[in-house]
Design a protein around this motif. Structure first.
Motif, mmCIF file in Angstrom:
data_model
loop_
_atom_site.group_PDB
_atom_site.id
_atom_site.type_symbol
_atom_site.label_atom_id
_atom_site.label_comp_id
_atom_site.label_asym_id
_atom_site.label_seq_id
_atom_site.Cartn_x
_atom_site.Cartn_y
_atom_site.Cartn_z
ATOM 1 N N SER A 79 0.824 -1.198 0.000
ATOM 2 C CA SER A 79 0.000 0.000 0.000
ATOM 3 C C SER A 79 0.869 1.263 0.000
ATOM 4 O O SER A 79 0.602 2.216 -0.740
ATOM 5 C CB SER A 79 -0.913 -0.009 1.225
ATOM 6 N N ARG A 80 1.905 1.268 0.822
ATOM 7 C CA ARG A 80 2.805 2.437 0.871
ATOM 8 C C ARG A 80 3.510 2.655 -0.468
ATOM 9 O O ARG A 80 3.639 3.773 -0.945
ATOM 10 C CB ARG A 80 3.840 2.243 1.976
ATOM 11 N N ARG A 81 3.973 1.559 -1.062
ATOM 12 C CA ARG A 81 4.673 1.671 -2.353
ATOM 13 C C ARG A 81 3.717 2.165 -3.440
ATOM 14 O O ARG A 81 4.064 3.028 -4.246
ATOM 15 C CB ARG A 81 5.276 0.325 -2.727
ATOM 16 N N PHE A 82 2.511 1.622 -3.438
ATOM 17 C CA PHE A 82 1.511 2.042 -4.406
ATOM 18 C C PHE A 82 1.247 3.549 -4.274
ATOM 19 O O PHE A 82 1.221 4.273 -5.269
ATOM 20 C CB PHE A 82 0.224 1.241 -4.186
ATOM 21 N N ALA A 83 1.059 4.014 -3.034
ATOM 22 C CA ALA A 83 0.794 5.439 -2.808
ATOM 23 C C ALA A 83 1.962 6.301 -3.253
ATOM 24 O O ALA A 83 1.771 7.387 -3.794
ATOM 25 C CB ALA A 83 0.471 5.688 -1.341
ATOM 26 N N ALA A 84 3.195 5.825 -3.038
ATOM 27 C CA ALA A 84 4.366 6.592 -3.466
ATOM 28 C C ALA A 84 4.362 6.767 -4.979
ATOM 29 O O ALA A 84 4.663 7.859 -5.498
ATOM 30 C CB ALA A 84 5.647 5.899 -3.012
ATOM 31 N N TYR A 85 4.021 5.704 -5.700
ATOM 32 C CA TYR A 85 3.934 5.811 -7.166
ATOM 33 C C TYR A 85 2.830 6.785 -7.582
ATOM 34 O O TYR A 85 3.006 7.593 -8.498
ATOM 35 C CB TYR A 85 3.652 4.433 -7.788
ATOM 36 N N VAL A 86 1.697 6.706 -6.914
ATOM 37 C CA VAL A 86 0.573 7.567 -7.261
ATOM 38 C C VAL A 86 0.920 9.037 -6.997
ATOM 39 O O VAL A 86 0.679 9.900 -7.846
ATOM 40 C CB VAL A 86 -0.689 7.147 -6.480
ATOM 41 N N ILE A 87 1.499 9.305 -5.834
ATOM 42 C CA ILE A 87 1.868 10.687 -5.512
ATOM 43 C C ILE A 87 2.883 11.210 -6.523
ATOM 44 O O ILE A 87 2.797 12.354 -6.977
ATOM 45 C CB ILE A 87 2.393 10.791 -4.063
ATOM 46 N N ASP A 88 3.821 10.359 -6.909
ATOM 47 C CA ASP A 88 4.801 10.771 -7.908
ATOM 48 C C ASP A 88 4.123 11.067 -9.248
ATOM 49 O O ASP A 88 4.495 11.991 -9.947
ATOM 50 C CB ASP A 88 5.873 9.688 -8.071
#
Length: 197
Positions: free
Chosen positions: A168-177
């Protein structure tokens, strides 16, 4: 309330958080009673309907969602506030499938999750306008992009439980980027048309 009744109520709520968190809103009430170690009559004495049980079960997450919106607006840096709101929502959804289901759907009708969702999405829209004025949010972002992200995020429930929070954290990092404005080159790939979600 007698102490045994208080204990039963607490056990029911603990069981409900586990059951709805793991199985979603379609989990039956009898499973909550079974995990709490109480009979159906005891469960229904405390919570006459599934909606009342869900309201109490997710009261803490709803308060946390309101706090995430408040904190994001209080941040003097709109881009940082925008990011923190996405992270806050993601965190709540990662830890409870039931809360994610309630937040993203119209069920259960007796709860005010629709109002929570609308309030949160309005906040995202306002934070996005502020972040866009700073030049740090990419042009073309619309609030439905966040809804799309949350819909995709729900797919992480199929990831092994031990890896869900990390994923979930990795997914959010990609989305924010992906939401971030391009570096100084200013070259953006055009976005496909945003769907109404």
């Amino acid at each position: 309330m007698r102490s045994d009744a208080r204990d039963n109520r607490a056990r029911i709520l603990d069981a409900a958080r586990t059951v709805f968190g793991e199985e979603g809103l379609s989990a039956p009430m009898r499973e909550v009673a079974r995990r709490a170690g109480v009979g159906p009559a005891t469960l229904y004495r405390h919570f006459p309907t599934k909606q009342t049980l869900l309201a109490e079960t997710f009261a803490e997450q709803r308060r946390a969602c309101h706090a995430a919106v408040h904190d994001a607006f209080a941040d003097p840096d709109p881009w940082h506030g925008f990011q923190s709101l996405i992270e806050g929502i993601r965190e709540l959804h990662a830890h409870s499938r039931g809360f994610a289901d309630a937040f993203m759907t119209a069920f259960p009708e007796a709860l005010d999750f629709a109002a929570d969702r609308e309030r949160t999405l309005r906040a995202v829209g306002e934070l996005a306008r502020r972040a866009r004025r700073t030049g740090r949010l990419r042009p073309g972002f619309v609030v439905d992009d966040l809804v799309l992200m949350l819909m995709a995020h729900r797919g992480l429930r199929h990831v092994p439980r031990a890896a869900q929070v990390t994923a979930s954290r990795r997914f959010a990092a990609y989305v924010i980027d992906a939401f971030r404005a391009a570096p100084e080159t200013g070259a953006y790939a055009p976005l496909p048309q945003a769907p109404r979600l």
